[in-house]
Design an enzyme around this catalytic site. Structure first.
Site, PDB file in Angstrom:
ATOM      1  N   GLU A 258       0.818  -1.215   0.000  1.00 29.71           N
ATOM      2  CA  GLU A 258       0.000   0.000   0.000  1.00 29.71           C
ATOM      3  C   GLU A 258       0.852   1.266   0.000  1.00 29.71           C
ATOM      4  OE1 GLU A 258      -3.789  -1.779   2.530  1.00 29.71           O
ATOM      5  OE2 GLU A 258      -2.197  -0.699   3.587  1.00 29.71           O
ATOM      6  N   GLU A 454     -11.841  -3.805  -2.679  1.00 28.70           N
ATOM      7  CA  GLU A 454     -11.452  -5.033  -1.995  1.00 28.70           C
ATOM      8  C   GLU A 454     -12.095  -5.054  -0.617  1.00 28.70           C
ATOM      9  OE1 GLU A 454      -7.301  -5.666  -1.566  1.00 28.70           O
ATOM     10  OE2 GLU A 454      -6.937  -6.118  -3.679  1.00 28.70           O
TER      11      GLU A 454
END
Length: 539
Positions: A258, A454
């Site tokens: 991330e 997600e």
């Protein structure tokens, strides 16, 4: 593995057969309960249907027998199954286990994954996502790549007629005991400042500090050059699959892939999620950048280190003065100086990585993505402290995601956004995942950046699926795909799998005209395919 269809239908799954594209699970009024059975040699999931006027129905079971093509035969040409296209072309993917490719570069649970792929194909799922670990592929030496395990998975997915998204992971996984490449770790032992470092001098060794992106520390190569070499090798090796089987590549941007600082990872290891995290700017290279920036701004004293009046990982925002809602240092000229610099370092890092990925894959017909976390803790406070320590200068006075989304837009990349399963209900610490999601979606809509959603956790109750479904089926122009994380032993459990099949039906808006069902029951012969014990690593 046995697949039984009760009703009218004729289809085959073979090496290059797409006939099951229109087969979906469906639901009818019935007098039977969903049945899902898991054992060391069997995975059975299905639904029996009955009604007053007929004995027809639908049943789907899996039994471990033999590896062969699947054949489902029909007694009549009139089909009683029909499917509708996904809303706005919504594409649904499922993440493969994190340890799909082992540290020895072989495919773990190959039979179980094959059976799982076949089940997903039957359900109407579009494809799967595969984690590709830097520490496995380039383990032993720089520019010495072993793609054998990943190639085997690509071939399996291709033969099944599914699509494949690949996540290039330039981070380690302590949970799976997958480190960074050995040669990187050896350099880190001699020079620990290549890692993010907190105020107490603790290093985060699961990815490299963004401050060294352009420094030729690794045998005269910089991290950016190493990432580019890795991407080019992948692009060349998987050229036969690009655009046909492989349709998306997600490039790793930091911790857990991330775009963020590892501000709360110390607290995560201690299972404490109430704190605000800590700034990660204390490796020598980050401090040098800060010092130089402060001198350029005419305030050299501001470049001596990060804020001193901040809480530790596990403390509340009110524990020190920096993040206080009223009169906190974050609203002072110094606070704005530091937070702007800290956030811009992260944005610049993301831009460097996405720029190289866009260049490498510019001639390949794939979508390039990067992952943005949903740092929702303390969102309802004025200072948004958890976002600030993670690198997002987002407060009640400032939109911290506008520049980030613009950076994705400039590089023609989409955003992977986790947390679609989270709601504001029962959230602690002034958290609001839904509000943050709406803020990010608003910026994406403004700048034309698409989102792939997600789930953040593994839903075990209906509420999580309902929240995901609501996010996907609303009139939303920015989200056109969703990746469900992740396949594993729990994925096929009796508590989970019926919920997932219902979720897939809902996403695809399936419909079955009961009046078209045959009056007599027709049962095809069992279909056989392989399956081993489903004992896979779950995220």
């Amino acid at each position: 593995m046995e697949v039984s269809l009760i009703g009218n239908s004729q289809m085959k799954i073979g090496k290059a057969d797409e006939n099951l594209r229109d087969l979906r699970f469906f639901n009818l009024r019935n007098n039977y309960n969903n049945k899902v059975l898991i054992s060391k040699t069997r995975v059975c999931f299905g639904q029996l249907v009955n009604s007053e006027n007929s004995n027809h129905g639908f049943r789907f079971t899996l039994r471990a027998v033999k590896a062969d093509a699947i054949s489902v035969e029909e007694k009549d040409n009139s089909s009683s199954l029909r499917s509708l296209k996904s809303v706005d072309g919504m594409r649904l993917f499922v993440g493969l286990p994190l340890d799909t490719v082992s540290k020895s570069n072989i495919v773990n649970h190959a039979r179980a994954i094959t059976a799982g792929l076949q089940a997903l194909k039957l359900m109407g799922v579009d494809g799967v996502e595969l984690p590709v670990w830097w520490g496995i592929v380039e383990k032993d030496a720089m520019r010495k790549y072993d793609w054998s395990g990943c190639l085997a998975i690509a071939e399996m997915v291709q033969q099944m007629g599914l699509k494949l998204h690949v996540s290039l992971c330039f981070h380690a996984s302590q949970e799976l005991k997958i480190p960074l490449p050995d040669w990187v770790s050896r350099i880190g032992e001699a020079e620990p400042n290549i890692y993010f470092t907190d105020r107490a001098g603790r290093q985060y060794k699961e990815c490299l500090s963004l401050a060294i992106d352009d420094l030729p520390i690794f045998d005269s190569r910089s991290p950016i050059q190493m990432y580019q070499d890795f991407c080019e090798s992948f692009n060349s090796t998987f050229a036969p699959f690009m655009g046909s089987t492989i349709t998306g590549v997600t490039i790793g941007l930091g911790p857990d892939g991330e775009l963020r600082y590892p501000s709360c990872d110390h607290a995560k290891k201690h299972n404490n999620h109430s704190g605000v995290g800590e700034f990660q700017c204390y490796d020598n290279y980050m401090l040098e950048h800060l010092k130089q920036h402060a001198e350029e701004m005419g305030n050299p004293m501001w470049g001596l280190g990060g804020p001193h009046d901040v809480p530790t990982y596990d403390e509340l925002p009110s524990a020190s003065s920096f993040f206080k809602d009223d009169g906190g240092s974050w609203e002072t000229p110094y606070g704005d100086f530091f937070l702007s610099w800290y956030s811009n370092q992260l944005i610049s890092h993301g831009n460097r990585i996405l720029l190289l990925a866009s260049a490498v894959f510019s001639k390949s017909p794939v979508i390039v993505s990067g992952k943005l976390p949903l740092v929702h803790s303390w969102y309802n406070t004025r200072s948004h402290p958890s976002e600030l320590t993670a690198g997002f200068y987002n407060t009640v006075n400032r939109d911290g995601y506008e520049a980030l989304v613009q950076m994705f837009a400039k590089n023609s990349c989409r955003i992977i956004l986790p947390g679609m399963d989270l709601s504001d209900a029962h959230q602690p610490n002034g958290s609001s995942p839904q509000s943050l999601q709406l803020q990010i979606e608003g910026s994406c809509r403004k700048h034309g950046v698409a989102i792939t959603g997600e789930n953040l956790s593994f839903p075990r109750v209906t509420d999580g699926f309902e929240k995901i479904k609501g996010s996907l089926l609303e009139d939303n122009k920015v989200m056109d795909s969703f990746t469900y994380q992740r396949m594993g032993a729990d994925f096929f459990s009796p508590k989970h799998f019926p919920l997932f099949t219902a979720f897939v039906r809902a996403v695809n808006q399936l419909d079955l005209d009961v009046d078209d069902m045959p009056e007599t029951r027709r049962v095809c012969e069992p279909v056989h395919m392989s399956l081993e014990a489903v004992q896979m690593q779950v995220a």
